[in-house]
Design an enzyme around this catalytic site. Structure first.
Site, mmCIF file in Angstrom:
data_model
loop_
_atom_site.group_PDB
_atom_site.id
_atom_site.type_symbol
_atom_site.label_atom_id
_atom_site.label_comp_id
_atom_site.label_asym_id
_atom_site.label_seq_id
_atom_site.Cartn_x
_atom_site.Cartn_y
_atom_site.Cartn_z
ATOM 1 N N HIS A 120 0.818 -1.304 0.005
ATOM 2 C CA HIS A 120 0.019 0.173 -0.120
ATOM 3 C C HIS A 120 0.744 1.314 -0.196
ATOM 4 C CE1 HIS A 120 -2.781 3.022 1.734
ATOM 5 N NE2 HIS A 120 -3.668 2.169 1.577
ATOM 6 N N LYS A 224 -10.185 -0.835 10.582
ATOM 7 C CA LYS A 224 -10.085 -1.865 9.978
ATOM 8 C C LYS A 224 -10.892 -3.399 10.854
ATOM 9 C CE LYS A 224 -7.457 -0.347 6.405
ATOM 10 N NZ LYS A 224 -7.769 0.044 5.027
HETATM 11 N N1 PMP Z 1 -1.560 -0.442 4.621
HETATM 12 C C1 PMP Z 1 -2.674 -1.303 4.162
HETATM 13 C C2 PMP Z 1 -2.254 -2.709 3.596
HETATM 14 C C3 PMP Z 1 -4.076 -0.859 3.930
HETATM 15 O O1 PMP Z 1 -4.850 -1.803 3.693
HETATM 16 C C4 PMP Z 1 -4.195 0.483 4.252
HETATM 17 C C5 PMP Z 1 -5.543 1.014 4.210
HETATM 18 N N2 PMP Z 1 -6.333 0.824 2.841
HETATM 19 C C6 PMP Z 1 -3.377 1.133 5.022
HETATM 20 C C7 PMP Z 1 -1.970 0.899 5.065
HETATM 21 C C8 PMP Z 1 -3.483 2.471 5.304
HETATM 22 O O2 PMP Z 1 -4.181 2.570 6.505
HETATM 23 P P1 PMP Z 1 -4.994 4.172 7.152
HETATM 24 O O3 PMP Z 1 -5.571 4.650 5.981
HETATM 25 O O4 PMP Z 1 -5.842 3.167 8.026
HETATM 26 O O5 PMP Z 1 -3.741 4.572 7.481
#
Ligand code: PMP
Length: 403
Positions: A120, A224
């Site tokens: 990500h 999540k």
């Molecule tokens: N890493 C992964 C694997 C994710 O799925 C996400 C959210 N889609 C994030 C990081 C970022 O999370 P957040 O937006 O809650 O900071």
């Protein structure tokens, strides 16, 4: 315990979208919230609201207890050896940035940072920026056509100069589960690098034991795992956390200030500048209670069988291309409809009450590796049931006739 039973705990699931019962398959983006989380946050504001730590009055003591008990429950969820190794953050993104900027002072131009092309953006760009800032070299592990880390490439790129290795526990775009223990063992055998695992997609779907995984840092988001948005966690081994330099100053992170210099508080407060998200921590604590009260193993098995059914049904449809065929997968099915944009598919599904996500899923390097622009992603949680899969499959058949 069945997903049908726990579904009733999530008020947002019981609504009509475009006249049809909602089928929520966007859980990798965020999960819906059980009533117990909403109630805990409301009760906190109705009865206990005060700023934490710096007051002698009863409400402040209650607010402080509520926040610290949430921290202890989070520590329990991931088997952290101590609650003071749990730093509350705004989410995975902030947790990872805290490590990437907090370690910058230790990195030099001869050092290397190892990440994977499957990450990500929140676990890629902070390291890219860290490399730009420090002159360190960013090594990127390639991804196999099936959507897994290329383990040979991982081993080849790992070297004595590698200072940090960062990878996801579970990919948000494809659902690939990475062999964290195996990767950590490989790192330990070949370098002194610190290992950060992005647990955003794992924390709800897997029992996580940070000590057994032997990671230096583990990051995840509250939203999540049925908790509120704007909450997150950075777990760190004590030695790892002590290496980090704080990047935000003021409030509870302070120990002593003079006109010339300042000293900082102990862990974890050193990294929690300003008034923290107290109600968020309370909600996250309630989410942890909710999860630990579930028969998570049996719900996870049901979720896996829903994913198998979805893959089976999609494979039988003409013109569908599954993206990613990992040997171990959790939570996510990504696909394309030949000749149609993911966005069009998502819009047609939404008109039938089905919520999925479309696009690059904040994983552009992965999409570039796979030679695609994006996917349609159906992502599952513990409250999804067979009816959701049936409705999704029906809606896909109808969607294909429109495209
Ligand atoms: N890493 C992964 C694997 C994710 O799925 C996400 C959210 N889609 C994030 C990081 C970022 O999370 P957040 O937006 O809650 O900071």
């Amino acid at each position: 315990m069945s997903s049908r039973i726990i579904r009733a705990d999530f008020p947002a699931l019981a609504q009509l979208i475009h006249g049809q019962p909602l089928v929520y398959l966007d859980n990798a983006a965020t999960t819906q919230k059980p009533r117990s989380v909403l109630d805990a946050m409301q009760r906190y504001y109705l009865e206990d609201n005060a700023n934490v730590h710096r007051a002698a009055h009863t409400l402040a003591a209650r607010a402080t207890d509520a926040m610290e008990s949430a921290r202890a429950r989070v520590a329990g969820l991931i088997s952290s050896p101590a609650a003071d190794q749990i730093v509350f953050t705004r989410g995975t993104t902030e947790s990872i940035n805290m490590v990437a900027s907090g370690l910058s002072h230790r990195l030099h131009s001869r050092d290397r940072i190892l990440v994977t092309a499957l990450e990500h953006h929140s676990n890629f760009v902070p390291w890219q920026q860290c490399a730009l800032r420090t002159g360190a070299h960013l090594d990127v592990v390639t991804v196999t056509p099936g959507g897994e880390i290329d383990l040979d490439d991982f081993r080849n790129k790992l070297c004595q100069e590698t200072r940090i290795v960062a990878f996801a526990h579970v990919s948000n775009a494809l659902g690939t589960v990475h062999p964290v223990h195996e990767l950590v063992t490989t790192v330990r055998a070949r370098s002194d690098a610190l290992v950060l695992v992005d647990g955003a997609q794992a924390i709800l779907h897997l029992p996580v034991d940070v000590q057994a995984l032997d990671v230096d840092f583990y990051a995840f988001s509250g939203h999540k795992l049925f908790g509120p948005t704007g909450t997150g966690v950075l777990y760190g081994k004590r030695a790892g956390l002590e290496m980090l330099r704080p990047s935000q100053f003021g409030g509870e992170m302070i120990e002593h200030v003079t006109l010339d210099s300042s000293t900082f508080n102990t862990l974890p407060y050193r990294f929690e500048a300003g008034t923290p998200n107290i109600a968020g921590a309370v909600g996250l604590g309630a989410a942890v209670d909710y999860i630990t009260g579930l028969e998570r193993d049996s719900l996870l098995r049901q979720e896996e069988s829903l994913i198998d059914d979805t893959i089976c049904a999609l494979t039988a449809m003409n013109g569908i291309r599954l993206i990613g065929t990992p040997t171990q997968r959790l939570g996510v099915v990504s696909f394309l409809v030949e000749g149609s944009s993911p966005h069009d598919v998502g819009t047609l599904l939404d008109q039938q009450g089905i919520a999925v996500r479309t696009g690059h899923h904040c994983a552009m390097p992965l999409m570039q590796s796979l030679g695609i622009g994006g996917t349609v992603r159906a992502s599952f949680s513990l409250y999804n049931d067979q009816t959701d899969v049936e409705r999704f499959v029906q809606a896909m058949h109808k969607t294909l006739t429109f495209l």
